[in-house]
Design a protein around this motif. Sequence first.
Motif, PDB file in Angstrom:
ATOM      1  N   ALA A   1      30.379  27.102  40.083  1.00 48.35           N
ATOM      2  CA  ALA A   1      31.312  27.962  40.813  1.00 48.35           C
ATOM      3  C   ALA A   1      31.294  29.373  40.224  1.00 48.35           C
ATOM      4  CB  ALA A   1      32.720  27.381  40.757  1.00 48.35           C
ATOM      5  N   THR A   2      31.195  29.461  38.910  1.00 43.80           N
ATOM      6  CA  THR A   2      31.124  30.779  38.269  1.00 43.80           C
ATOM      7  C   THR A   2      29.903  31.544  38.766  1.00 43.80           C
ATOM      8  OG1 THR A   2      32.169  29.845  36.288  1.00 43.80           O
ATOM      9  CG2 THR A   2      31.056  31.970  36.044  1.00 43.80           C
ATOM     10  N   ALA A   3      28.748  30.867  38.794  1.00 44.68           N
ATOM     11  CA  ALA A   3      27.526  31.519  39.270  1.00 44.68           C
ATOM     12  C   ALA A   3      27.657  31.921  40.731  1.00 44.68           C
ATOM     13  CB  ALA A   3      26.337  30.581  39.084  1.00 44.68           C
ATOM     14  N   TYR A   4      28.248  31.032  41.515  1.00 43.07           N
ATOM     15  CA  TYR A   4      28.413  31.312  42.947  1.00 43.07           C
ATOM     16  C   TYR A   4      29.267  32.556  43.169  1.00 43.07           C
ATOM     17  CZ  TYR A   4      30.050  30.765  47.764  1.00 43.07           C
ATOM     18  OH  TYR A   4      30.365  30.993  49.073  1.00 43.07           O
ATOM     19  N   TYR A   5      30.403  32.642  42.464  1.00 48.93           N
ATOM     20  CA  TYR A   5      31.292  33.794  42.674  1.00 48.93           C
ATOM     21  C   TYR A   5      30.749  35.065  42.009  1.00 48.93           C
ATOM     22  CZ  TYR A   5      34.665  30.644  44.801  1.00 48.93           C
ATOM     23  OH  TYR A   5      35.272  29.739  45.645  1.00 48.93           O
ATOM     24  N   LEU A   6      29.951  34.912  40.940  1.00 49.73           N
ATOM     25  CA  LEU A   6      29.281  36.102  40.386  1.00 49.73           C
ATOM     26  C   LEU A   6      28.405  36.734  41.458  1.00 49.73           C
ATOM     27  CD1 LEU A   6      28.080  35.136  36.771  1.00 49.73           C
ATOM     28  CD2 LEU A   6      29.491  37.120  37.384  1.00 49.73           C
ATOM     29  N   ALA A   7      27.680  35.883  42.166  1.00 48.53           N
ATOM     30  CA  ALA A   7      26.780  36.391  43.201  1.00 48.53           C
ATOM     31  C   ALA A   7      27.557  36.876  44.420  1.00 48.53           C
ATOM     32  CB  ALA A   7      25.783  35.302  43.604  1.00 48.53           C
TER      33      ALA A   7
ATOM     34  N   PHE B   1      36.583  33.284  36.172  1.00 50.63           N
ATOM     35  CA  PHE B   1      35.612  33.461  35.094  1.00 50.63           C
ATOM     36  C   PHE B   1      34.512  34.434  35.515  1.00 50.63           C
ATOM     37  CE2 PHE B   1      32.465  31.400  31.991  1.00 50.63           C
ATOM     38  CZ  PHE B   1      33.031  32.033  30.893  1.00 50.63           C
ATOM     39  N   ALA B   2      34.113  34.369  36.787  1.00 48.29           N
ATOM     40  CA  ALA B   2      33.113  35.312  37.289  1.00 48.29           C
ATOM     41  C   ALA B   2      33.638  36.742  37.166  1.00 48.29           C
ATOM     42  CB  ALA B   2      32.763  34.993  38.750  1.00 48.29           C
ATOM     43  N   HIS B   3      34.900  36.939  37.504  1.00 47.23           N
ATOM     44  CA  HIS B   3      35.514  38.262  37.378  1.00 47.23           C
ATOM     45  C   HIS B   3      35.511  38.719  35.916  1.00 47.23           C
ATOM     46  CE1 HIS B   3      38.694  41.306  37.147  1.00 47.23           C
ATOM     47  NE2 HIS B   3      38.511  41.500  38.445  1.00 47.23           N
ATOM     48  N   THR B   4      35.839  37.783  35.017  1.00 51.19           N
ATOM     49  CA  THR B   4      35.893  38.087  33.591  1.00 51.19           C
ATOM     50  C   THR B   4      34.533  38.528  33.068  1.00 51.19           C
ATOM     51  OG1 THR B   4      37.616  36.410  33.366  1.00 51.19           O
ATOM     52  CG2 THR B   4      36.544  37.134  31.336  1.00 51.19           C
TER      53      THR B   4
ATOM     54  N   ALA C   1      31.923  39.625  34.926  1.00 46.58           N
ATOM     55  CA  ALA C   1      31.432  40.819  35.613  1.00 46.58           C
ATOM     56  C   ALA C   1      32.065  42.088  35.051  1.00 46.58           C
ATOM     57  CB  ALA C   1      31.704  40.696  37.117  1.00 46.58           C
ATOM     58  N   HIS C   2      33.363  42.029  34.720  1.00 48.13           N
ATOM     59  CA  HIS C   2      34.087  43.236  34.298  1.00 48.13           C
ATOM     60  C   HIS C   2      34.317  43.299  32.795  1.00 48.13           C
ATOM     61  CE1 HIS C   2      34.954  44.468  38.447  1.00 48.13           C
ATOM     62  NE2 HIS C   2      35.143  43.189  38.706  1.00 48.13           N
ATOM     63  N   ASP C   3      33.872  42.287  32.070  1.00 45.20           N
ATOM     64  CA  ASP C   3      34.065  42.223  30.624  1.00 45.20           C
ATOM     65  C   ASP C   3      35.553  42.290  30.241  1.00 45.20           C
ATOM     66  OD1 ASP C   3      33.062  41.937  28.012  1.00 45.20           O
ATOM     67  OD2 ASP C   3      33.289  44.083  27.636  1.00 45.20           O
ATOM     68  N   ARG C   4      36.380  41.843  31.122  1.00 44.49           N
ATOM     69  CA  ARG C   4      37.806  41.681  30.810  1.00 44.49           C
ATOM     70  C   ARG C   4      38.383  40.664  31.794  1.00 44.49           C
ATOM     71  NH1 ARG C   4      39.856  44.800  34.977  1.00 44.49           N
ATOM     72  NH2 ARG C   4      38.474  46.520  35.466  1.00 44.49           N
ATOM     73  N   PRO C   5      39.404  39.935  31.371  1.00 45.76           N
ATOM     74  CA  PRO C   5      39.917  38.877  32.247  1.00 45.76           C
ATOM     75  C   PRO C   5      40.624  39.427  33.473  1.00 45.76           C
ATOM     76  CG  PRO C   5      41.228  39.052  30.244  1.00 45.76           C
ATOM     77  CD  PRO C   5      40.063  39.968  30.064  1.00 45.76           C
ATOM     78  N   HIS C   6      40.607  38.668  34.523  1.00 50.94           N
ATOM     79  CA  HIS C   6      41.446  38.938  35.684  1.00 50.94           C
ATOM     80  C   HIS C   6      42.891  38.631  35.291  1.00 50.94           C
ATOM     81  CE1 HIS C   6      43.214  38.220  39.712  1.00 50.94           C
ATOM     82  NE2 HIS C   6      42.304  39.093  40.117  1.00 50.94           N
ATOM     83  N   GLU C   7      43.848  39.220  35.979  1.00 48.71           N
ATOM     84  CA  GLU C   7      45.247  38.969  35.591  1.00 48.71           C
ATOM     85  C   GLU C   7      45.615  37.484  35.715  1.00 48.71           C
ATOM     86  OE1 GLU C   7      47.676  40.013  39.709  1.00 48.71           O
ATOM     87  OE2 GLU C   7      47.453  41.588  38.197  1.00 48.71           O
ATOM     88  N   LEU C   8      44.871  36.744  36.553  1.00 48.95           N
ATOM     89  CA  LEU C   8      45.151  35.311  36.687  1.00 48.95           C
ATOM     90  C   LEU C   8      44.815  34.537  35.415  1.00 48.95           C
ATOM     91  CD1 LEU C   8      43.912  34.293  40.253  1.00 48.95           C
ATOM     92  CD2 LEU C   8      46.262  34.279  39.413  1.00 48.95           C
ATOM     93  N   ASN C   9      43.723  34.919  34.739  1.00 45.13           N
ATOM     94  CA  ASN C   9      43.344  34.161  33.544  1.00 45.13           C
ATOM     95  C   ASN C   9      43.628  34.906  32.239  1.00 45.13           C
ATOM     96  OD1 ASN C   9      40.990  35.758  34.444  1.00 45.13           O
ATOM     97  ND2 ASN C   9      39.936  34.855  32.700  1.00 45.13           N
ATOM     98  N   ALA C  10      44.176  36.124  32.335  1.00 37.57           N
ATOM     99  CA  ALA C  10      44.493  36.856  31.105  1.00 37.57           C
ATOM    100  C   ALA C  10      45.415  36.073  30.159  1.00 37.57           C
ATOM    101  CB  ALA C  10      45.096  38.217  31.447  1.00 37.57           C
ATOM    102  N   PRO C  11      46.429  35.337  30.693  1.00 35.25           N
ATOM    103  CA  PRO C  11      47.277  34.588  29.753  1.00 35.25           C
ATOM    104  C   PRO C  11      46.534  33.456  29.043  1.00 35.25           C
ATOM    105  CG  PRO C  11      48.318  34.774  31.923  1.00 35.25           C
ATOM    106  CD  PRO C  11      46.904  35.218  32.084  1.00 35.25           C
ATOM    107  N   PHE C  12      45.380  33.059  29.558  1.00 35.78           N
ATOM    108  CA  PHE C  12      44.668  31.906  28.996  1.00 35.78           C
ATOM    109  C   PHE C  12      43.584  32.349  28.016  1.00 35.78           C
ATOM    110  CE2 PHE C  12      46.489  30.728  33.039  1.00 35.78           C
ATOM    111  CZ  PHE C  12      47.178  29.578  32.705  1.00 35.78           C
ATOM    112  N   SER C  13      43.952  33.248  27.137  1.00 38.81           N
ATOM    113  CA  SER C  13      43.006  33.784  26.169  1.00 38.81           C
ATOM    114  C   SER C  13      42.994  32.921  24.919  1.00 38.81           C
ATOM    115  CB  SER C  13      43.418  35.200  25.789  1.00 38.81           C
ATOM    116  OG  SER C  13      44.645  35.148  25.077  1.00 38.81           O
ATOM    117  N   LEU C  14      41.950  33.111  24.129  1.00 34.80           N
ATOM    118  CA  LEU C  14      41.890  32.449  22.821  1.00 34.80           C
ATOM    119  C   LEU C  14      42.968  33.002  21.887  1.00 34.80           C
ATOM    120  CD1 LEU C  14      40.295  30.444  21.071  1.00 34.80           C
ATOM    121  CD2 LEU C  14      38.670  32.273  20.572  1.00 34.80           C
ATOM    122  N   GLU C  15      43.362  34.260  22.112  1.00 32.70           N
ATOM    123  CA  GLU C  15      44.344  34.907  21.219  1.00 32.70           C
ATOM    124  C   GLU C  15      45.712  34.266  21.298  1.00 32.70           C
ATOM    125  OE1 GLU C  15      42.366  37.258  23.299  1.00 32.70           O
ATOM    126  OE2 GLU C  15      41.051  36.877  21.604  1.00 32.70           O
TER     127      GLU C  15
END
Lengths: 417, 93
Positions: A47-53, A380-383, A385-399
Amino acid sequence: MRNRYSIFSLVRNALSYHEDWQTAWRSPEPRQHYDVVIVGGGGHGLATAYYLAKEHGITNVAVIEKGWIGGGNTGRNTTIVRSNYLWDEATHLYEKSLQLWEGLSQDLNYNVMFSPRGVLNLGHSLQDMRDIERRVNANRLNGVDGEVLNAAQVKAMVPIINASPDARYPIMGASLQRRGGVARHDAVAWGFARGADARGVDIIQNCEVTGIRRDNGRVVGVETRKGFIGANKVGVVAAGHSSVLAAMAGLRFPIESHPLQALVSEPIKPVLDTVVMSNAVHGYISQSDKGDLVIGAGIDAYVGYGQRGSFSIIEGTLAAIVELFPTFSRVRMNRQWGGIVDVCPDACPIVGLTPVRSLYFNCGWGTGGFKATPGSGWAFAHTIAHDRPHELNAPFSLERFSTGHLIDEHGAAGVAH
Amino acid sequence: MLIIDCPWCGPREQTEFSYGGEAHIVRPPQPDALSDGQWADYLFMRRNTRGVHLEQWVHTYGCRRWFNLARDTVTYKIAAVYKPGEPAPGSTT
């Protein structure tokens, strides 16, 4: 797309006895270098590859899979899809995923058999019912559908359920998300693979990653069984083996891998047209279109990579299922298996950046990753592609494990940990 | 099902025992001096070994005492049982 599926292509191929269908995706040899390498060819990776494309126009991408695509947890789960989590962060992410599910077959031109037949979460005590009301109210405030049913309404919806007040754990009610349901797990992997391949993504199977090569704090590619493959960015989506991959990059993750088991019965006539889950007695069950009962068990407490678990776990789950559905007591079980789930301390995933530049991880989905497949890949594709998380997954960081901002979803995760 | 050789009671079935997580995680001697990152490492980060894993178990429905196992997480084969305070098999300390 090489071969668009439609009623016309079906008729056309029927004339040649269905012997001339194109393969759904190519099997190329890996190139020396890609813009993005995705490690792990399960549903989330594909799915990540699909949405990257599709969403970001990044098509110079390889998905590298150790075995065959969809052969890990994607093909081993109980296919339940829902978005009724408790906390805002999780609800938004899973709800995005559910919205993608609703249009996924059309989007992929591949029937993933998403069937929104409703998901019931049973309550067996006053505290269960309070928790259910709290969660349904939280869902509705977030614009996610949810209803609280009483015992009579549950019985009306599922006539074969044991609603007797004399049951060991009597049913007092349930939450119901009508938009939830099930999907065909294999089709999800194949549909994303076909869609990604059609946009130029290379899917490379039987190619284990053995190392993550770095230079000056930045990832430069992966060592594989087929040699070194260079990459500007690497996204790891390896589920149960995430800690193994993390160690290759010198990282430590807050993840433990456990065996999670499931089993299916012999096919029987249609008898259960919704999904029934019970956290308290721990069983969840649905009936596939083929007719088999699909039953999910709990995880083994110990760390395990063996794709099999303890018999006592299955015994406990089947005891609960037979108590809830006495009529199933003589149904024979056909197959039983285990998958390796990567569990985080807060039962929420890690989707984001790592201390190694251009290396991204998507893991920790634990016992409930299937429902998140499209949303996880999308975010994840957004993350990547842009080298930063989308607001949807920003809370789910390793930090979040350093800041303390954990998102405790053990209650809504639905599987006994 | 695993047969676990409790160092006090002898071999018993796995259902008598409870799993207690990774062994040899030492409580920080000076908690006040820890950074957030060090706290995260102590509280949450785990080896999650694929291979021989050192882990704690307790004989819940037996003697209720703790001990350690060296167990292969792929084959589930138990390589060694040792008591708390004893060095891990193969370690030099």
